[in-house]
Design an enzyme around this catalytic site. Structure first.
Site, PDB file in Angstrom:
ATOM      1  NE  ARG A   1       3.041 -10.804   5.015  1.00  0.00           N
ATOM      2  CZ  ARG A   1       2.664 -10.109   6.080  1.00  0.00           C
ATOM      3  NH1 ARG A   1       3.067 -10.482   7.270  1.00  0.00           N
ATOM      4  NH2 ARG A   1       1.892  -9.058   5.952  1.00  0.00           N
TER       5      ARG A   1
ATOM      6  CG  ASP B   1      -3.141  -7.785  -7.684  1.00  0.00           C
ATOM      7  OD1 ASP B   1      -2.061  -7.205  -7.901  1.00  0.00           O
ATOM      8  OD2 ASP B   1      -3.215  -8.982  -7.365  1.00  0.00           O
TER       9      ASP B   1
ATOM     10  CG  ASP C   1      -3.887  -8.001  -3.936  1.00  0.00           C
ATOM     11  OD1 ASP C   1      -3.660  -6.801  -4.206  1.00  0.00           O
ATOM     12  OD2 ASP C   1      -3.038  -8.752  -3.447  1.00  0.00           O
TER      13      ASP C   1
ATOM     14  CB  THR D   1      10.023 -15.619   9.452  1.00  0.00           C
ATOM     15  OG1 THR D   1      10.206 -14.389   8.716  1.00  0.00           O
ATOM     16  CG2 THR D   1      11.339 -16.370   9.503  1.00  0.00           C
TER      17      THR D   1
END
Length: 209
Positions: A104, A203, A200, A108
Site C-alpha cells: 500500500r 502477525d 493483525d 495515497t
C-alpha cells in the site's frame, strides 16, 4: 448482499471466537485459520462441476462422478492469505496455488501489485482468493482486478472476518464474484482496524510483530 454468504455454522463461529481471544497463541491461531478455511471451503466449493468416469469397484464396473475441467486455483493474498491455503487444499489436493503480493502506497493508500503468479491457464479454473481479513476492501478489490486482468473469470473470495465497509466496496467493485465470510464485524475504527476483530492476522499466524 445477494453475492455475500456469511457462514453461520456453529463450528465456524466457535473457532472464530478462539481466533479473537488475545490469549490464543501462534500455533493454535494458525491451526484455527486452517480449520476455518477448510469448513468455509466445504461450502464455497459445493458448485464444483462434475463429470462421470468409469471405474472398477471390487464388485463391478460403474460410472462415478469426479471433479471436471481444470479444477481449482487457490490464490492467497500475501502474506496472511497463506494461512488459509492448506485448509482449502486439504479438500482438493489437486488444486494449483497462485500468489498475489500487494503493498500500500503510504501517501495515497492505493494498493500496488509487487508479485503475481497464477496457474496457467487461469481462465479455465475456478479461483478461490483467500485473505483472513477484509477491512477497507482495497487489497481484495486490487487482487480481483489483477486476476481478471490475467484472464480469470470465475472467482470466489474467502475471508474469515469482514468489516461492513470493505464488504460493501468489494461487492460494488466486483458484483460478479461470490464472497464467503465467516463473520461480518461491527465496523472499522479510525486506524482501519476491524472491530471487534482479531488484531493483525499475519502477525498472529506467523508469530511476528
Amino acid at each position: 448482499m445477494s453475492n455475500v454468504i456469511e457462514m453461520t455454522h456453529p463450528l465456524i463461529q466457535h473457532k472464530i471466537t478462539r481466533l479473537r481471544d488475545k490469549n490464543t497463541g501462534t500455533a493454535e491461531f494458525s491451526s484455527l485459520v486452517e480449520e476455518i478455511a477448510m469448513l468455509m471451503g466445504y461450502e464455497a466449493l459445493k458448485d464444483l462441476p462434475l463429470e462421470d468416469i468409469e471405474i472398477e469397484t471390487p464388485i463391478e464396473t460403474c460410472k462415478s462422478p469426479v471433479i471436471s475441467g481444470k479444477k481449482l486455483a487457490i490464490v492467497p493474498i500475501l502474506r496472511a492469505g497463506l494461512g488459509m491455503v492448506s485448509g482449502v487444499q486439504a479438500l482438493v489436493p489437486t488444486a494449483k496455488i497462485g500468489h498475489i503480493g500487494l503493498y500500500r502506497d503510504e501517501v495515497t493508500h492505493i494498493p500496488h501489485e509487487y508479485y503475481c503468479k497464477l496457474p496457467d491457464p487461469i481462465s479455465e479454473r475456478l479461483i478461490v482468493v483467500t485473505d483472513p481479513m477484509l477491512a477497507t476492501g482495497g487489497s481484495a478489490i486490487a487482487a480481483v482486478d489483477f486476476i481478471k486482468q490475467h484472464g480469470g473469470k470465475k472467482i470466489k473470495f474467502m475471508s474469515i472476518i469482514a468489516a461492513p465497509e470493505g464488504l460493501k466496496k468489494l461487492q460494488e467493485a466486483h458484483p460478479d464474484i461470490q464472497i464467503y465470510v465467516g463473520h461480518i464485524d461491527r465496523e472499522l475504527n479510525e486506524n482501519a482496524y476491524i472491530c471487534p476483530g482479531l488484531g493483525d492476522a499475519g502477525d498472529r499466524i506467523f508469530g511476528t510483530k
